[in-house]
Design a protein around this motif. Sequence first.
Motif, PDB file in Angstrom:
ATOM      1  N   UNK A 254       6.877 -11.391  -5.385  1.00  0.00           N
ATOM      2  CA  UNK A 254       6.873 -12.181  -4.164  1.00  0.00           C
ATOM      3  C   UNK A 254       6.203 -13.502  -4.489  1.00  0.00           C
ATOM      4  N   UNK A 255       6.960 -14.608  -4.376  1.00  0.00           N
ATOM      5  CA  UNK A 255       6.442 -15.934  -4.723  1.00  0.00           C
ATOM      6  C   UNK A 255       5.912 -15.965  -6.152  1.00  0.00           C
ATOM      7  N   UNK A 256       6.591 -15.283  -7.029  1.00  0.00           N
ATOM      8  CA  UNK A 256       6.201 -15.299  -8.435  1.00  0.00           C
ATOM      9  C   UNK A 256       5.156 -14.277  -8.802  1.00  0.00           C
ATOM     10  N   UNK A 257       4.598 -13.561  -7.824  1.00  0.00           N
ATOM     11  CA  UNK A 257       3.595 -12.534  -8.085  1.00  0.00           C
ATOM     12  C   UNK A 257       4.154 -11.169  -7.688  1.00  0.00           C
ATOM     13  N   UNK A 258       3.736 -10.128  -8.365  1.00  0.00           N
ATOM     14  CA  UNK A 258       4.246  -8.788  -8.037  1.00  0.00           C
ATOM     15  C   UNK A 258       3.802  -8.346  -6.652  1.00  0.00           C
ATOM     16  N   UNK A 259       4.622  -7.546  -6.009  1.00  0.00           N
ATOM     17  CA  UNK A 259       4.282  -6.980  -4.711  1.00  0.00           C
ATOM     18  C   UNK A 259       3.412  -5.750  -4.944  1.00  0.00           C
ATOM     19  N   UNK A 260       2.153  -5.843  -4.548  1.00  0.00           N
ATOM     20  CA  UNK A 260       1.197  -4.769  -4.820  1.00  0.00           C
ATOM     21  C   UNK A 260       1.074  -3.825  -3.628  1.00  0.00           C
ATOM     22  N   UNK A 261       0.739  -2.593  -3.940  1.00  0.00           N
ATOM     23  CA  UNK A 261       0.492  -1.601  -2.899  1.00  0.00           C
ATOM     24  C   UNK A 261      -0.922  -1.784  -2.355  1.00  0.00           C
ATOM     25  N   UNK A 262      -1.212  -1.119  -1.254  1.00  0.00           N
ATOM     26  CA  UNK A 262      -2.554  -1.192  -0.672  1.00  0.00           C
ATOM     27  C   UNK A 262      -3.610  -0.687  -1.644  1.00  0.00           C
ATOM     28  N   UNK A 263      -3.295   0.391  -2.361  1.00  0.00           N
ATOM     29  CA  UNK A 263      -4.259   0.940  -3.318  1.00  0.00           C
ATOM     30  C   UNK A 263      -4.511  -0.020  -4.471  1.00  0.00           C
ATOM     31  N   UNK A 264      -3.479  -0.773  -4.866  1.00  0.00           N
ATOM     32  CA  UNK A 264      -3.655  -1.747  -5.956  1.00  0.00           C
ATOM     33  C   UNK A 264      -4.505  -2.925  -5.499  1.00  0.00           C
ATOM     34  N   UNK A 265      -4.316  -3.369  -4.251  1.00  0.00           N
ATOM     35  CA  UNK A 265      -5.181  -4.421  -3.716  1.00  0.00           C
ATOM     36  C   UNK A 265      -6.635  -3.937  -3.653  1.00  0.00           C
ATOM     37  N   UNK A 266      -6.819  -2.699  -3.231  1.00  0.00           N
ATOM     38  CA  UNK A 266      -8.164  -2.128  -3.164  1.00  0.00           C
ATOM     39  C   UNK A 266      -8.806  -2.073  -4.550  1.00  0.00           C
ATOM     40  N   UNK A 267      -8.007  -1.705  -5.545  1.00  0.00           N
ATOM     41  CA  UNK A 267      -8.523  -1.632  -6.914  1.00  0.00           C
ATOM     42  C   UNK A 267      -8.928  -3.012  -7.421  1.00  0.00           C
ATOM     43  N   UNK A 268      -8.118  -4.039  -7.118  1.00  0.00           N
ATOM     44  CA  UNK A 268      -8.455  -5.401  -7.533  1.00  0.00           C
ATOM     45  C   UNK A 268      -9.749  -5.861  -6.868  1.00  0.00           C
ATOM     46  N   UNK A 269      -9.917  -5.505  -5.587  1.00  0.00           N
ATOM     47  CA  UNK A 269     -11.150  -5.857  -4.882  1.00  0.00           C
ATOM     48  C   UNK A 269     -12.360  -5.187  -5.521  1.00  0.00           C
TER      49      UNK A 269
END
Length: 303
Positions: A254-269
């Motif tokens: 999405x806009x050049x970046x991968x579409x991440x799941x909620x769990x992946x966003x949580x992991x990055x945080x």
Amino acid sequence: MAASEDPEIPPKLRAVRPYLLLAKDHDKRDPLVAYFCRRYAMETSLALDKQDKSPDHRGFLFSLMDGLEKSKKEQGSNEILASELASQAHVENCALKIFVYADNEDRAGRFHKAMVKSFYKSGLLFDVMQTFGELSDELQKTKKYAKWKVTYITGCQKRGETPHAGPLDEEEEGGAAFPDNLSFPTNPDQPSSSSSSFPPPASSNPPPQQPSSTYPPVNQHLIPPGMHAPPSTPEQPGVYQGGIPGPTQTPPSVDGFPKLSTSEFTKAQKYCKYAGSSLQYEDVPSAVGYLEKALRLLKTGKE
């Protein structure tokens, strides 16, 4: 709350003693960790006290509460204490630092008192993390492994045997790396009746030097929570460190970046929080490593 101010523990609340001793150990090293060790001891005491309303229990609890309030005021300028999420990351990073040190020593076959105590303390700190809520599955596994290591190594010491370095071979153990019904020693310093020291390891490793009272620097390639792999385990495409299967294809972008799941966003945080907590220890390598993991996850959808 200074170590000397810890109240006398009633006999029926002795279960909280290890956490108060751990708090005392951190009073100067890391007052924030000491605060949460005492908070967990207070919460555990309150749960145990439901069955006993005696005056000595009440006095013990009120003394703990007063000390916690005093400690909180003393650390009023600590921004981490103002956020439960930041505090959780801080305590978790401390627990993982101690665990990684113990795990590295264990895998190298360096069986010594400081290593066993580090496994022991990390197990207690994972308990303390429950003051923030239930542990993740990964941290539950790490906690269970640390406590099992204490039980296993001290058992070998009592029998005069050389412990097995690292995780046991699952095939040799009937498919189970460690038992479910753990018996966690309350005092790993207590000398055994049959042997006061471990037999020399079979490897040619030189005798270990006892570490100082402060924790040694953590390897910048931290073992992911629950993934008991050597820090030198190379990353491979489609595989997380620790041999856990990971994504094998790039997620839709999405806009050049991968579409991440909620769990992946949580992991990055969480990686970003770990980086901030590492900087509290002036541990630049670990902070950089966590930030690189967060960026890699956000940019590629992979770790």
